[in-house]
Design a protein around this motif. Structure first.
Motif, PDB file in Angstrom:
ATOM      1  N   GLY A  34       0.798  -1.223   0.000  1.00 13.76           N
ATOM      2  CA  GLY A  34       0.000   0.000   0.000  1.00 13.76           C
ATOM      3  C   GLY A  34       0.828   1.269   0.000  1.00 13.76           C
ATOM      4  O   GLY A  34       0.312   2.355  -0.291  1.00 13.76           O
ATOM      5  N   GLU A  35       2.111   1.166   0.317  1.00 11.92           N
ATOM      6  CA  GLU A  35       2.990   2.333   0.311  1.00 11.92           C
ATOM      7  C   GLU A  35       3.318   2.788  -1.100  1.00 11.92           C
ATOM      8  O   GLU A  35       3.817   3.896  -1.300  1.00 11.92           O
ATOM      9  CB  GLU A  35       4.293   2.010   1.042  1.00 11.92           C
ATOM     10  CG  GLU A  35       4.120   1.626   2.501  1.00 11.92           C
ATOM     11  CD  GLU A  35       5.421   1.126   3.100  1.00 11.92           C
ATOM     12  OE1 GLU A  35       6.490   1.399   2.512  1.00 11.92           O
ATOM     13  OE2 GLU A  35       5.375   0.460   4.146  1.00 11.92           O
ATOM     14  N   GLY A  36       3.093   1.930  -2.088  1.00  9.56           N
ATOM     15  CA  GLY A  36       3.382   2.292  -3.463  1.00  9.56           C
ATOM     16  C   GLY A  36       4.380   1.356  -4.110  1.00  9.56           C
ATOM     17  O   GLY A  36       4.921   0.443  -3.486  1.00  9.56           O
ATOM     18  N   MET A  37       4.646   1.621  -5.403  1.00 10.56           N
ATOM     19  CA  MET A  37       5.521   0.753  -6.180  1.00 10.56           C
ATOM     20  C   MET A  37       6.917   0.636  -5.578  1.00 10.56           C
ATOM     21  O   MET A  37       7.572  -0.387  -5.700  1.00 10.56           O
ATOM     22  CB  MET A  37       5.638   1.277  -7.612  1.00 10.56           C
ATOM     23  CG  MET A  37       6.392   0.367  -8.544  1.00 10.56           C
ATOM     24  SD  MET A  37       6.885   1.216 -10.074  1.00 10.56           S
ATOM     25  CE  MET A  37       5.310   1.854 -10.630  1.00 10.56           C
ATOM     26  N   GLY A  38       7.390   1.695  -4.939  1.00  9.07           N
ATOM     27  CA  GLY A  38       8.736   1.670  -4.380  1.00  9.07           C
ATOM     28  C   GLY A  38       8.943   0.533  -3.404  1.00  9.07           C
ATOM     29  O   GLY A  38       9.996  -0.122  -3.416  1.00  9.07           O
ATOM     30  N   SER A  39       7.954   0.267  -2.562  1.00 10.54           N
ATOM     31  CA  SER A  39       8.100  -0.814  -1.577  1.00 10.54           C
ATOM     32  C   SER A  39       8.162  -2.168  -2.262  1.00 10.54           C
ATOM     33  O   SER A  39       8.877  -3.066  -1.819  1.00 10.54           O
ATOM     34  CB  SER A  39       6.949  -0.781  -0.564  1.00 10.54           C
ATOM     35  OG  SER A  39       5.715  -1.127  -1.179  1.00 10.54           O
ATOM     36  N   SER A  40       7.439  -2.330  -3.360  1.00 16.37           N
ATOM     37  CA  SER A  40       7.471  -3.597  -4.087  1.00 16.37           C
ATOM     38  C   SER A  40       8.807  -3.786  -4.794  1.00 16.37           C
ATOM     39  O   SER A  40       9.346  -4.902  -4.841  1.00 16.37           O
ATOM     40  CB  SER A  40       6.328  -3.654  -5.108  1.00 16.37           C
ATOM     41  OG  SER A  40       5.077  -3.762  -4.457  1.00 16.37           O
TER      42      SER A  40
END
Length: 208
Positions: free
Chosen positions: A85-91
């Motif tokens: 849920g934090e965004g693409m960066g966390s993935s």
């Protein structure tokens, strides 16, 4: 997945970011949308394999249990990102971490919500890999897009800058002079499936 021939680039892992929750699609996980009757996550993982990646890591988040139950991803390494849920960066950070100790010297990063990009474009970018310092990006009419190939020497810097929905964007901006550009506009279309209007790009038998 069915068995595949020996990969053409065993030192490069496919890294598929498939954790998005589809907030602008009414909360429908993008991995579970269909194109030509095939789940987007299956389609992208298969394309990475067909392009010649040595291994394929799939980062899951929204609806991960449902994706695991419905998608045929045998042979892939499934990486669950609870912070999706934090965004693409966390993935992207989770995916890079998952490659530690695998022997991979590069990662071909792709997004699950770009069904117009297939094995032909992936293979072109993959073929530009020369070693751990490689930094390669597909372009479409000269405009940078995905997939992006990140040599292992770049992983720490990319992970450090991957915040929110930025992914590798800031890192690539700062290292733009080092990027090898590979035109793919003749074999792929770099559209995203982000909103309800975009669902019309999914061919019959698509979104359910």
């Amino acid at each position: 997945m069915t068995s595949d021939p020996a990969p053409r680039h065993p030192q490069v892992a496919g890294l598929l970011l498939a954790a998005g929750g589809g907030r602008r699609l009414g909360g429908r996980p993008k991995a579970l949308l269909r194109h030509d009757g095939v789940l987007l996550v299956e389609r992208a993982a298969r394309a990475l394999r067909e392009a010649g990646c040595g291994r394929v890591h799939v980062v899951l988040g929204a609806g991960a249990e449902e994706v695991c139950a419905q998608a045929e991803l045998s042979g892939c390494v499934l990486v669950e990102n609870p912070g999706w849920g934090e965004g693409m960066g966390s993935s992207l950070r989770a995916g890079i971490r998952s490659l530690a100790g695998t022997g991979a010297r590069g990662a071909l990063v792709s997004l699950v919500d770009q069904p117009g990009i297939g094995p032909e474009a992936y293979a072109r970018v993959l073929d530009a890999f020369t070693g751990e310092t490689s930094l390669v990006s597909a372009t479409y009419g000269g405009r940078r897009g995905h997939p992006v190939l990140l040599g292992a020497a770049h992983w720490p810097g990319v992970a450090e800058g991957a915040q929110g929905d930025q992914g590798a964007r800031e890192y690539l901006r700062r290292h733009s002079a080092e990027i090898r550009l590979v035109e793919c506009g003749d074999v792929a279309e770099a559209y995203d499936i982000d909103t309800g209007a975009d669902l019309g790009r999914l061919r019959p038998g698509g979104a359910h």
